[in-house]
Enzyme design. Structure first.
Site, PDB file in Angstrom:
ATOM      1  N   CYS A  36       0.959  -1.369   0.059  1.00  0.00           N
ATOM      2  CA  CYS A  36       0.124  -0.047   0.123  1.00  0.00           C
ATOM      3  C   CYS A  36       0.716   1.285  -0.007  1.00  0.00           C
ATOM      4  O   CYS A  36       0.413   2.510  -0.165  1.00  0.00           O
ATOM      5  CB  CYS A  36      -0.903  -0.109   1.207  1.00  0.00           C
ATOM      6  SG  CYS A  36      -0.524   0.417   2.664  1.00  0.00           S
ATOM      7  N   CYS A  65       5.239  10.066   3.685  1.00  0.00           N
ATOM      8  CA  CYS A  65       5.111  11.365   3.250  1.00  0.00           C
ATOM      9  C   CYS A  65       6.164  12.207   3.761  1.00  0.00           C
ATOM     10  O   CYS A  65       6.873  11.791   4.860  1.00  0.00           O
ATOM     11  CB  CYS A  65       3.812  12.038   3.297  1.00  0.00           C
ATOM     12  SG  CYS A  65       3.492  12.352   5.046  1.00  0.00           S
ATOM     13  N   CYS A 109       1.277   9.982  10.413  1.00  0.00           N
ATOM     14  CA  CYS A 109       2.441   9.769  10.032  1.00  0.00           C
ATOM     15  C   CYS A 109       3.314   9.767  11.036  1.00  0.00           C
ATOM     16  O   CYS A 109       4.467   8.831  10.934  1.00  0.00           O
ATOM     17  CB  CYS A 109       2.648  11.200   9.239  1.00  0.00           C
ATOM     18  SG  CYS A 109       1.705  11.771   8.091  1.00  0.00           S
TER      19      CYS A 109
HETATM   20 FE1  FES Z   1       0.933   8.659   4.868  1.00  0.00          FE
HETATM   21 FE2  FES Z   1       2.231  10.774   5.902  1.00  0.00          FE
HETATM   22  S1  FES Z   1       0.327  10.776   4.701  1.00  0.00           S
HETATM   23  S2  FES Z   1       2.705   8.540   6.049  1.00  0.00           S
END
Ligand code: FES
Length: 162
Positions: A36, A65, A109
């Protein structure tokens, strides 16, 4: 996401700390799923200090991210010199350090970072370095990048876009 937070993330990303695998790690933890696309692996090395076993260094690799990378960079600095118990006692918001409070959509995150840290610290004596751990799972990828680039036999996912 507000501008202040974006600036603090950009600042952390200008010079990310502790990125990369650590071949001589004492513990390794991975969270997420290469299928994913969000994954974070953390390596931890311990040392003896004043009769206590403390974290000497922690490094990470991430397919998350920018926020996940920024939090991992700050968190790997923050846990230096802490015992496993002290590091495990850090809450998700604390790991984000100087980034400050994260908006609800970005909390996961930081949870990715927390999960990898927990995974590495909760049973360090049982966790061999990443390459050995991956080999034991039948996956000899020593780094996250290898894990992504290596085709998995017998599994193919085809997704049609709308
Ligand atoms: Fe999924 Fe940051 S938006 S790790």
């Amino acid at each position: 996401m507000n501008e202040d937070l974006q600036q603090r993330i950009a600042e952390a990303l200008r010079n990310p700390q502790n990125m990369g695998e650590m071949p001589d790690a004492d513990a390794v933890g991975t969270v997420g799923d290469s299928e994913c696309g969000e994954m974070l692996r953390m390596w931890v090395k311990f040392k003896e200090q004043a009769g206590k076993k403390v974290i000497d260094r922690a490094t990470f690799q991430s397919f998350g991210c920018e926020t996940a990378i920024a939090v991992a960079s700050l968190a790997t600095e923050m846990v230096r010199g802490k015992t496993s118990e002290e590091a495990l006692a850090l809450k998700t918001e604390e790991l984000a350090g100087e980034l400050g409070p994260l908006p609800p959509m970005k909390i996961h995150c930081a949870q990715l970072v927390e999960g990898a840290l927990r995974s590495a610290l909760e049973s360090p004596d049982k966790q061999p370095p990443a390459a050995i751990l991956d080999e034991a799972k039948g996956d000899s990828a020593p780094s996250l990048f290898d894990q992504f680039s290596k085709p998995k036999s017998g599994k193919a996912h085809i997704r049609f876009l709308d």
